[in-house]
Scaffold this active site. Structure first.
Site, PDB file in Angstrom:
ATOM      1  N   ALA A   1      66.494  21.558 -29.730  1.00 11.31           N
ATOM      2  CA  ALA A   1      67.277  21.184 -30.917  1.00 11.31           C
ATOM      3  C   ALA A   1      68.761  21.530 -30.796  1.00 11.31           C
ATOM      4  CB  ALA A   1      66.678  21.862 -32.150  1.00 11.31           C
ATOM      5  N   ASN A   2      69.191  21.977 -29.610  1.00 12.11           N
ATOM      6  CA  ASN A   2      70.606  22.350 -29.474  1.00 12.11           C
ATOM      7  C   ASN A   2      71.474  21.224 -28.945  1.00 12.11           C
ATOM      8  OD1 ASN A   2      69.096  23.178 -26.894  1.00 12.11           O
ATOM      9  ND2 ASN A   2      71.216  23.072 -26.219  1.00 12.11           N
ATOM     10  N   SER A   3      70.858  20.100 -28.578  1.00 12.23           N
ATOM     11  CA  SER A   3      71.630  19.061 -27.883  1.00 12.23           C
ATOM     12  C   SER A   3      71.099  17.677 -28.237  1.00 12.23           C
ATOM     13  CB  SER A   3      71.479  19.319 -26.378  1.00 12.23           C
ATOM     14  OG  SER A   3      71.963  18.236 -25.618  1.00 12.23           O
ATOM     15  N   GLY A   4      71.938  16.666 -28.046  1.00 13.49           N
ATOM     16  CA  GLY A   4      71.520  15.262 -28.101  1.00 13.49           C
ATOM     17  C   GLY A   4      70.669  14.885 -29.295  1.00 13.49           C
TER      18      GLY A   4
ATOM     19  N   GLY B   1      67.712  15.907 -30.239  1.00 17.52           N
ATOM     20  CA  GLY B   1      67.072  17.021 -30.954  1.00 17.52           C
ATOM     21  C   GLY B   1      67.998  17.622 -31.995  1.00 17.52           C
TER      22      GLY B   1
ATOM     23  N   SER C   1      59.361   7.859 -23.917  1.00 24.80           N
ATOM     24  CA  SER C   1      60.439   7.020 -23.397  1.00 24.80           C
ATOM     25  C   SER C   1      59.849   5.702 -22.933  1.00 24.80           C
ATOM     26  CB  SER C   1      61.110   7.712 -22.207  1.00 24.80           C
ATOM     27  OG  SER C   1      61.918   6.795 -21.513  1.00 24.80           O
TER      28      SER C   1
ATOM     29  N   TYR D   1      60.067  10.717 -13.691  1.00 22.61           N
ATOM     30  CA  TYR D   1      60.237  10.962 -15.128  1.00 22.61           C
ATOM     31  C   TYR D   1      59.203  10.131 -15.906  1.00 22.61           C
ATOM     32  CZ  TYR D   1      62.846  10.461 -19.612  1.00 22.61           C
ATOM     33  OH  TYR D   1      63.236  10.414 -20.933  1.00 22.61           O
TER      34      TYR D   1
HETATM   35  N1  LIG Z   1      68.828   9.853 -23.975  1.00 23.25           N
HETATM   36  C1  LIG Z   1      68.048   8.810 -23.793  1.00 23.25           C
HETATM   37  O1  LIG Z   1      68.518   7.686 -23.528  1.00 23.25           O
HETATM   38  C2  LIG Z   1      66.556   8.961 -23.908  1.00 23.25           C
HETATM   39  C3  LIG Z   1      65.748   7.826 -23.747  1.00 23.25           C
HETATM   40  C4  LIG Z   1      64.382   7.956 -23.856  1.00 23.25           C
HETATM   41  C5  LIG Z   1      63.820   9.169 -24.157  1.00 23.25           C
HETATM   42  N2  LIG Z   1      64.609  10.276 -24.301  1.00 23.25           N
HETATM   43  C6  LIG Z   1      63.974  11.567 -24.609  1.00 23.25           C
HETATM   44  O2  LIG Z   1      64.622  12.168 -25.701  1.00 23.25           O
HETATM   45  C7  LIG Z   1      64.409  13.584 -25.665  1.00 23.25           C
HETATM   46  C8  LIG Z   1      65.706  14.311 -25.958  1.00 23.25           C
HETATM   47  O3  LIG Z   1      66.587  14.136 -24.867  1.00 23.25           O
HETATM   48  P1  LIG Z   1      68.152  13.906 -25.034  1.00 23.25           P
HETATM   49  O4  LIG Z   1      68.426  12.521 -24.563  1.00 23.25           O
HETATM   50  O5  LIG Z   1      68.608  14.329 -26.371  1.00 23.25           O
HETATM   51  O6  LIG Z   1      68.696  14.880 -23.851  1.00 23.25           O
HETATM   52  P2  LIG Z   1      69.512  16.261 -23.892  1.00 23.25           P
HETATM   53  O7  LIG Z   1      70.790  16.112 -24.631  1.00 23.25           O
HETATM   54  O8  LIG Z   1      69.568  16.697 -22.477  1.00 23.25           O
HETATM   55  O9  LIG Z   1      68.546  17.213 -24.720  1.00 23.25           O
HETATM   56  C9  LIG Z   1      67.363  17.724 -24.167  1.00 23.25           C
HETATM   57  C10 LIG Z   1      67.010  19.027 -24.852  1.00 23.25           C
HETATM   58  O10 LIG Z   1      65.833  19.571 -24.225  1.00 23.25           O
HETATM   59  C11 LIG Z   1      66.111  20.926 -23.899  1.00 23.25           C
HETATM   60  N3  LIG Z   1      65.329  21.405 -22.755  1.00 23.25           N
HETATM   61  C12 LIG Z   1      65.290  20.923 -21.485  1.00 23.25           C
HETATM   62  N4  LIG Z   1      64.517  21.688 -20.716  1.00 23.25           N
HETATM   63  C13 LIG Z   1      64.059  22.697 -21.501  1.00 23.25           C
HETATM   64  C14 LIG Z   1      63.244  23.828 -21.275  1.00 23.25           C
HETATM   65  N5  LIG Z   1      62.742  24.106 -20.073  1.00 23.25           N
HETATM   66  N6  LIG Z   1      62.977  24.654 -22.315  1.00 23.25           N
HETATM   67  C15 LIG Z   1      63.490  24.420 -23.547  1.00 23.25           C
HETATM   68  N7  LIG Z   1      64.280  23.363 -23.817  1.00 23.25           N
HETATM   69  C16 LIG Z   1      64.567  22.528 -22.809  1.00 23.25           C
HETATM   70  C17 LIG Z   1      67.601  20.940 -23.569  1.00 23.25           C
HETATM   71  O11 LIG Z   1      68.101  22.268 -23.558  1.00 23.25           O
HETATM   72  P3  LIG Z   1      69.465  22.638 -22.779  1.00 23.25           P
HETATM   73  O12 LIG Z   1      70.585  22.104 -23.611  1.00 23.25           O
HETATM   74  O13 LIG Z   1      69.400  24.117 -22.705  1.00 23.25           O
HETATM   75  O14 LIG Z   1      69.394  21.960 -21.436  1.00 23.25           O
HETATM   76  C18 LIG Z   1      68.111  20.081 -24.711  1.00 23.25           C
HETATM   77  O15 LIG Z   1      68.179  20.834 -25.892  1.00 23.25           O
HETATM   78  C19 LIG Z   1      63.809  13.879 -24.291  1.00 23.25           C
HETATM   79  O16 LIG Z   1      62.416  14.080 -24.411  1.00 23.25           O
HETATM   80  C20 LIG Z   1      64.083  12.614 -23.513  1.00 23.25           C
HETATM   81  O17 LIG Z   1      63.152  12.422 -22.468  1.00 23.25           O
HETATM   82  C21 LIG Z   1      65.963  10.191 -24.198  1.00 23.25           C
END
Ligand SMILES: NC(=O)c1ccc[n+]([C@@H]2O[C@H](COP(=O)([O-])OP(=O)(O)OC[C@H]3O[C@@H](n4cnc5c(N)ncnc54)[C@H](OP(=O)(O)O)[C@@H]3O)[C@@H](O)[C@H]2O)c1
Length: 276
Positions: A11-14, A16, A139, A165
């Site tokens: 929940a700290n990024s993107g 979430g 995804s 992935y």
């Molecule tokens: N962005 C896209 O286009 C897209 C498309 C399809 C699906 N998704 C899915 O959407 C979800 C959110 O991703 P996002 O795009 O928002 O990416 P993001 O900005 O990288 O956010 C991912 C989050 O997951 C956390 N995380 C990763 N590894 C972890 C671990 N070992 N323990 C605890 N937390 C962990 C990250 O923490 P840190 O900040 O500490 O790394 C960050 O808070 C993911 O499941 C991704 O597969 C995204």
């Protein structure tokens, strides 16, 4: 969402963080699961400032470690009596070769095994809090994947990033559908979703040219969070379970994701891998 406890991983990024903001705006109690204290605290402060909702808690857990997940669950249960919404949002996209502390392929460990273990360990409190909802952030990349049960960890083949992935997300889909069948009659629903192509930190392991490609056409995190927020809060989806959503609409996922035999196999293998 007043009085509803919503646990959001990553929940700290993107997406979430945007989901946490969206649900905090609806007055929910937010529990952020994050792996890094500093990044978590910065986001927690921002969510409280932006929404004016002070019921935003931060608990730390590295989801790549099964021991850390078990520790997190006992900490959560000591602190909270209810859990109404669990959003398994955290995810990574890591090149082949990276292993979790438990020795599993890293994408598989964080994107599939972690939600599998976390959700199963929280099922009792989710059932007690029913009606409750589980949302697994998947995804569209699950469509590119092929499960090889003889080499689920992809140790004996070279795979491109998106395929690796994709395997973790297909496993997550199979698990979600199997769980929805197991939870029939409990008033705990499970749905999966694709957020769209969203400009976040997710692609940081991709080549620079691929990272930049199309970024200006990507959605913002808030747009990407709309379906998660909808599935967590809308009365329209009350009681709906075992479905896949994109753009707040039910969609068909890949043919492979509906294979019930594979779903049972994935469940059994994941239970063994997580010593459930
Ligand atoms: N962005 C896209 O286009 C897209 C498309 C399809 C699906 N998704 C899915 O959407 C979800 C959110 O991703 P996002 O795009 O928002 O990416 P993001 O900005 O990288 O956010 C991912 C989050 O997951 C956390 N995380 C990763 N590894 C972890 C671990 N070992 N323990 C605890 N937390 C962990 C990250 O923490 P840190 O900040 O500490 O790394 C960050 O808070 C993911 O499941 C991704 O597969 C995204």
């Amino acid at each position: 969402m007043e009085g509803k406890v919503c646990l959001i991983t990553g929940a700290n990024s993107g997406i979430g963080k945007a989901t946490a903001i969206g649900l905090a705006e609806l007055n929910a109690t937010i529990v952020m699961l994050c792996r890094d204290k500093d990044r978590g605290e910065i986001a927690q402060k921002e969510i409280i400032e932006v929404t004016g909702n002070k019921k935003v808690d931060l608990l730390l857990c590295d989801l790549s470690s099964q021991e850390a997940i078990r520790k997190f669950v006992s900490e959560f249960k000591n602190k909270y009596q209810n859990l109404h919404v669990l959003i398994n949002n955290a995810g990574i996209m890591k090149k082949q070769g990276s292993l979790s502390p438990d020795g599993f392929e890293m994408n598989f460990a964080v994107n599939h095994l972690a939600p599998f273990l976390l959700t199963n360990l929280l099922l009792d409190i989710l059932k007690e809090s029913a009606p409750s909802r589980i949302i697994n952030v998947s995804s569209a990349a699950h469509r590119m994947a092929k499960l090889d049960f003889d080499d689920l960890q992809s140790e004996n083949k070279k795979l491109r990033l998106m395929r690796l992935y994709g395997i973790s997300k297909l496993a997550l889909m199979l698990f979600s559908y199997e769980l929805s069948r197991k939870l029939e009659g409990t008033r705990v629903t499970v749905n999966t979703m694709h957020p769209g192509m969203v400009a976040t930190n997710l692609g940081r392991d991709m080549s620079k040219s691929n990272q930049g490609f199309g970024k200006r056409f990507f959605k913002t995190p808030r747009e990407g969070a709309e379906t998660s927020i909808y599935l967590a809060s809308s009365p329209e989806v009350e009681g709906i379970t075992g479905k896949y959503y994109a753009k707040k609409t039910q969609k068909k996922s890949s043919k492979k994701s509906y294979n019930e035999e594979d779903a049972k196999k994935i469940w059994e293998i994941s239970a063994e891998m997580t010593k459930l």
